[in-house]
Design an enzyme around this catalytic site. Sequence first.
Site, PDB file in Angstrom:
ATOM      1  N   SER A 112       0.832  -1.187   0.000  1.00  0.00           N
ATOM      2  CA  SER A 112       0.000   0.000   0.000  1.00  0.00           C
ATOM      3  C   SER A 112       0.872   1.243   0.000  1.00  0.00           C
ATOM      4  O   SER A 112       2.056   1.197   0.302  1.00  0.00           O
ATOM      5  CB  SER A 112      -0.916   0.002   1.223  1.00  0.00           C
ATOM      6  OG  SER A 112      -1.615  -1.223   1.323  1.00  0.00           O
ATOM      7  N   HIS A 117       0.791  15.399  -3.728  1.00  0.00           N
ATOM      8  CA  HIS A 117       1.470  16.327  -4.630  1.00  0.00           C
ATOM      9  C   HIS A 117       0.781  17.685  -4.503  1.00  0.00           C
ATOM     10  O   HIS A 117      -0.449  17.740  -4.401  1.00  0.00           O
ATOM     11  CB  HIS A 117       1.405  15.852  -6.082  1.00  0.00           C
ATOM     12  CG  HIS A 117       1.870  14.447  -6.278  1.00  0.00           C
ATOM     13  ND1 HIS A 117       3.203  14.100  -6.315  1.00  0.00           N
ATOM     14  CD2 HIS A 117       1.174  13.296  -6.433  1.00  0.00           C
ATOM     15  CE1 HIS A 117       3.305  12.782  -6.490  1.00  0.00           C
ATOM     16  NE2 HIS A 117       2.090  12.276  -6.556  1.00  0.00           N
ATOM     17  N   CYS A 140      -4.277  -2.358   0.376  1.00  0.00           N
ATOM     18  CA  CYS A 140      -4.613  -3.710  -0.064  1.00  0.00           C
ATOM     19  C   CYS A 140      -4.829  -4.547   1.186  1.00  0.00           C
ATOM     20  O   CYS A 140      -3.923  -4.723   1.991  1.00  0.00           O
ATOM     21  CB  CYS A 140      -3.485  -4.288  -0.915  1.00  0.00           C
ATOM     22  SG  CYS A 140      -3.868  -5.894  -1.648  1.00  0.00           S
TER      23      CYS A 140
END
EC number: 4.1.1.50
Length: 264
Positions: A112, A117, A140
């Site tokens: 994971s 950003h 996950c």
Amino acid sequence: MKKLKLHGFNNLTKSLSFCIYDICYAKTAEERDGYIAYIDELYNANRLTEILSETCSIIGANILNIARQDYEPQGASVTILVSEEPIDPKLIDQTEHPGPLPETVVAHLDKSHICVHTYPESHPEGGLCTFRADIEVSTCGVISPLKALNYLIHQLESDIVTIDYRVRGFTRDVNGMKHFIDHEINSIQNFMSEDMKSLYDMVDVNVYQENIFHTKMLLKEFDLKHYMFHTKPEDLTETERQQITAALWKEMREIYYGRNISAV
């Protein structure tokens, strides 16, 4: 939803991604440059690393690696890889309710990542400046990244938020039957605290059969002084205040609705 007895590891991938926008009005070119420098420093790579590390703490993830970078002339990126430890699935809370703020909750992830950003932006005409942060929490396993939603929105000052949540892949139970989602969800809003929901106008666009959920948020209260950079509203004429308010409100609605709006 009844807990599933799985054959092997839970292979479902759950991804939460959202854009957070901060809007500002800078009257002069110097103020515009000052705002970009201010917001770029406020959300530099080190600060973002602290926020994402706390996110890992909230969901109980183990940090494997951190990659971070500040950019010229502005912007920053941080990516954290996380993993899980063995856990009894019976201990996992998968009910629909808001996640915590800075409090710790047990959660474990595998293969994971969490990344952010930033995109400061301005235009030489009009005085409008925007700051956008793109955040993705992808897990996950049995844990939903929605548990980190409250904390992240509170940490990043947000005039507008767009959120997407999607569950991909499938997992099998012990009888071999495929399951394409392992928890109940009707709306992303159910994972937000009441105080947060009271601050925003929100709308959902969900595709339930595809396990895709989308929520848009627009701040309800508008106070001009919170959107001015180094200029006080009382130092402006009434006409200037009205023009700036109209420009800011138009900018926010265009971002919220995702389309340009003609001037009235």
